[in-house]
Design a protein around this motif. Structure first.
Motif, PDB file in Angstrom:
ATOM      1  N   VAL A  33       1.088  -1.311  -0.083  1.00 48.12           N
ATOM      2  CA  VAL A  33      -0.072  -0.104   0.043  1.00 48.12           C
ATOM      3  C   VAL A  33       0.784   1.357  -0.034  1.00 48.12           C
ATOM      4  O   VAL A  33       1.604   1.483   1.090  1.00 48.12           O
ATOM      5  CB  VAL A  33      -0.813  -0.047   1.207  1.00 48.12           C
ATOM      6  CG1 VAL A  33      -1.898   1.309   1.178  1.00 48.12           C
ATOM      7  CG2 VAL A  33      -1.791  -1.311   1.172  1.00 48.12           C
ATOM      8  N   ARG A  48      -6.536  -0.324  -1.270  1.00 49.54           N
ATOM      9  CA  ARG A  48      -6.758  -0.732   0.192  1.00 49.54           C
ATOM     10  C   ARG A  48      -7.986  -1.649   0.343  1.00 49.54           C
ATOM     11  O   ARG A  48      -8.309  -2.263   1.380  1.00 49.54           O
ATOM     12  CB  ARG A  48      -7.092   0.528   0.846  1.00 49.54           C
ATOM     13  CG  ARG A  48      -5.936   1.362   1.396  1.00 49.54           C
ATOM     14  CD  ARG A  48      -6.051   2.607   2.185  1.00 49.54           C
ATOM     15  NE  ARG A  48      -4.731   3.445   2.697  1.00 49.54           N
ATOM     16  CZ  ARG A  48      -4.046   3.990   1.693  1.00 49.54           C
ATOM     17  NH1 ARG A  48      -4.367   4.187   0.524  1.00 49.54           N
ATOM     18  NH2 ARG A  48      -3.035   4.571   2.150  1.00 49.54           N
ATOM     19  N   THR A  63      -0.385  -7.290   4.144  1.00 50.66           N
ATOM     20  CA  THR A  63      -0.509  -6.068   3.620  1.00 50.66           C
ATOM     21  C   THR A  63       0.675  -5.152   4.330  1.00 50.66           C
ATOM     22  O   THR A  63       0.969  -5.322   5.242  1.00 50.66           O
ATOM     23  CB  THR A  63      -1.815  -5.243   3.985  1.00 50.66           C
ATOM     24  OG1 THR A  63      -2.582  -6.059   3.542  1.00 50.66           O
ATOM     25  CG2 THR A  63      -1.814  -3.812   3.339  1.00 50.66           C
TER      26      THR A  63
END
Lengths: 226, 183
Positions: A33, A48, A63
């Motif tokens: 991200v 996201r 993530t």
């Protein structure tokens, strides 16, 4: 072989994941991200929301945040892949790279340094042929970003179907647009497909568009039984 | 008919889509018929009915082919055009008495063509995509075509149309595969 897929939620990483599932075992998705909307390496719109896709596919997701600064973000990618190796015992990494030597070479170097296999099942694929496979194999893909002339507002949120592929083909001839958006012209998000146990329904999204740059930001979405 | 040989670690592997299918697509677009066979499933018939042969590359971590060089002994007496790409070049070198040596390289780099051949044309500089942990030494009876000793980019048998290139022509140098089709 246990594999982790570098995953943006866009069509290329989802389709690469399907190809990997046909021959090997995908044990996790890896999402970077980026705080930088113009990241050199990582797809950013709606990234996201990849947790929802992972849930729809029934796969764990790792993530990893990055500030998205050129080259420094590669250290973050390396850390994320190393974490996936430790946590999920992956033996290799899969990417959705098609043409980008910049991206492919960097991921190859990271995999070499971490003693992992690297797979790019869409590498050098004919882009129009690939889009047709995507639709005929049952993927529901929407365009969540446009970043090139002459892509007008009508493209933002549009579904990729055979009619739209024909339009992209003609834009390729006339304006040299990469039909699959490999040059950064398009960003996509996958709502459903043959490797999805549930499909994604968008309940609320915000569309922005100005001067051939547009985005569809997914604000509220849910999983629906198929 | 072009015989495209898959050197990946197993038949129908995920790597085939990356290293074999792009070569097959270039051959198909060039209008030539082709057949793909994994090196462990290659038959004498397939070699016999082909008029050109391509040995493809494979993943950076894949060196199984190098442990199975005896399966490629048929190359030694081949009298038709053959192109070995990356892993394929390493196979050609090993079959003809050269060595496979550590020489890692990833990414686009300049390549100096130093000798004119039917496949690569006249001496000049091109740019090619590299993805290999190993390079080769020049086997006896071969000429250096591109690069330099210690960093061989391309070679050719001095009497037969047997070529090797260490870079991947499917990236930005598709013309090399097209040229092989028309040799």
């Amino acid at each position: 072989m246990f594999l982790g897929v570098l995953f943006s939620g866009g069509k290329d990483s989802v389709f690469a994941c399907k190809r990997a599932m046909e021959t090997d075992s995908v044990v996790c998705l890896i999402t970077i991200v980026s705080e930088n909307p113009d990241s050199y390496m990582f797809h950013t719109p709606n990234v996201r929301r990849t947790d929802l896709i992972a849930e729809a596919m029934g796969l764990p997701i790792l993530t990893w945040p990055t500030r998205g600064e050129e080259e420094i973000e590669l250290d973050d990618l390396r850390d994320a892949i190393a974490a996936a190796k430790e946590r999920y015992e992956i033996e290799g990494v899969v990417t959705g790279a098609i043409e980008s030597v910049y991206q492919a070479a960097r991921v190859q170097r990271i995999c070499r340094d971490l003693d992992l296999w690297c797979f790019n099942p869409l590498w050098q694929i004919d882009q129009v042929e690939y889009l047709r496979h995507l639709v005929s194999e049952g993927f529901e893909v929407i365009i969540t970003g446009v970043f090139a002339y002459p892509l007008d507002e009508s493209w933002v949120g549009a579904r990729i179907n055979f009619g739209l592929i024909k339009k992209l083909e003609s834009l390729q001839k006339k304006y040299r647009i990469n039909p699959s958006g490999e040059g950064g012209e398009l960003e996509t998000f996958v709502l459903d497909g043959p490797i999805f146990r549930k499909r994604i329904e968008i309940l609320k999204a915000q569309k922005t568009y100005d001067n051939y740059r547009g985005r569809l930001s997914i604000e509220v979405a849910r999983l629906v039984e198929k | 008919m072009i015989l495209i040989v898959d050197l990946c670690h197993k038949p129908r592997s995920l790597s085939k889509r990356e290293f074999v299918d792009p070569i097959a697509a270039i051959v198909r677009r060039a209008g030539s018929e082709y057949e793909v066979a994994h090196f462990t499933e290659l038959t004498e018939d397939a070699i016999e009915r082909s008029d050109r042969i391509i040995l493809c590359g494979t993943a950076l971590k894949d060196n199984l082919f190098a442990e199975e060089i005896c399966q490629f002994a048929w190359i030694e007496d081949l009298d038709k055009p053959l192109l070995g790409i990356c892993a394929g070049m390493q196979v050609v070198a090993a079959v003809f008495g050269g060595e496979i040596v550590p020489q890692p390289k990833i990414g686009l780099e300049k390549i100096e063509i130093v000798r004119e051949t039917d496949l690569l044309g006249p001496p000049r500089e091109i740019e090619g995509y590299h993805l290999h942990n190993f390079g080769v030494t020049l086997p006896p009876g071969f000429d250096l075509v591109a690069g330099r000793p210690g960093q061989i980019e391309a070679f050719k048998h001095s009497e037969r149309p047997v070529y090797g290139i260490i870079f991947h022509p499917e990236v930005r140098n598709r013309w090399i595969v097209e040229q092989l089709v028309s040799l």
